[in-house]
Design a protein around this motif. Structure first.
Motif, PDB file in Angstrom:
ATOM      1  N   THR A  49       0.791  -0.989  -0.021  1.00  0.00           N
ATOM      2  CA  THR A  49       0.023   0.115  -0.003  1.00  0.00           C
ATOM      3  C   THR A  49       0.872   1.180   0.103  1.00  0.00           C
ATOM      4  O   THR A  49       0.831   2.281  -0.875  1.00  0.00           O
ATOM      5  N   THR A 100      -7.763  -1.304  -0.196  1.00  0.00           N
ATOM      6  CA  THR A 100      -9.050  -1.318  -1.298  1.00  0.00           C
ATOM      7  C   THR A 100      -9.251   0.170  -1.551  1.00  0.00           C
ATOM      8  O   THR A 100      -9.412   0.179  -2.767  1.00  0.00           O
ATOM      9  N   PHE A 118      -6.178  -5.025   4.457  1.00  0.00           N
ATOM     10  CA  PHE A 118      -6.881  -5.187   3.325  1.00  0.00           C
ATOM     11  C   PHE A 118      -8.132  -4.043   3.230  1.00  0.00           C
ATOM     12  O   PHE A 118      -8.331  -3.393   2.178  1.00  0.00           O
ATOM     13  N   LEU A 139      -6.481   1.482  -3.795  1.00  0.00           N
ATOM     14  CA  LEU A 139      -6.492   0.868  -5.327  1.00  0.00           C
ATOM     15  C   LEU A 139      -7.672   1.740  -5.899  1.00  0.00           C
ATOM     16  O   LEU A 139      -7.607   2.224  -7.131  1.00  0.00           O
ATOM     17  N   ILE A 140      -8.937   2.005  -5.402  1.00  0.00           N
ATOM     18  CA  ILE A 140      -9.835   2.516  -6.038  1.00  0.00           C
ATOM     19  C   ILE A 140      -9.740   4.011  -6.300  1.00  0.00           C
ATOM     20  O   ILE A 140      -9.694   4.440  -7.304  1.00  0.00           O
TER      21      ILE A 140
END
Length: 170
Positions: A71, A161, A157, A164-165
């Protein structure tokens, strides 16, 4: 000759000193062989379970650290390489800012809503502010690792998430 005599006397002295003590201990409180074997077997099984739990915990924390590295530097540099030169810093800061925001939200209420006991769609608030999330394992989710480790692993996680978006819109 003189050395043999001294060695023999020393051996006899030791034998007469320690043999009665050892025999008295074995006769007085000698457990039956079945009890001794069962207690030793139970102790070995407990040690094996503790070692398994330690290994599971170590692997989960290592995996969480790897996801965190995906990340922070991973997504920040990856998405920084995909955008124009003037947007690199903004894209990198989005990844790092999401790490901070999601961590705070996860600790306050998101973990409880995700993994708390509730209905089929959303959990309850009994783990609000991470209350009850400690070193004891939670048998519902992971019986061999502490609930804190499970929470940190799932947090990684939850962080990656939205990062990434956010990068998909860059």
């Amino acid at each position: 000759m003189k050395c043999r005599l001294i060695a023999g006397l020393a051996t006899a002295l030791l034998a007469f000193t320690f043999v009665p003590v050892v025999c008295a201990q074995n006769v007085a409180g000698a457990p039956s062989p079945a009890t001794d074997v069962n207690s030793r077997l139970a102790r070995v099984e407990q040690q094996a379970a503790d070692a398994k739990s330690s290994a599971d915990n170590a692997w989960m924390l290592t995996s969480a650290a790897l996801v965190l590295m995906m990340t922070g530097p991973g997504l920040a540099l990856f998405y920084g390489g995909l955008v124009r030169k003037k947007n690199v810093l903004g894209t990198m800061m989005q990844s790092f800012a999401l790490m901070a925001v999601i961590t705070v939200l996860w600790g306050l209420f998101s973990y409880s809503l995700s993994f708390g006991s509730g209905n089929s769609f959303i959990g309850g608030l009994h783990n609000l502010f991470l209350r009850g999330v400690g070193a004891a394992p939670d048998a519902d989710y992971a019986a061999t690792i502490p609930a804190q480790t499970f929470m940190v692993y799932q947090l990684m996680f939850a962080i990656i998430t939205p990062a990434l978006i956010a990068g998909a819109f860059a």
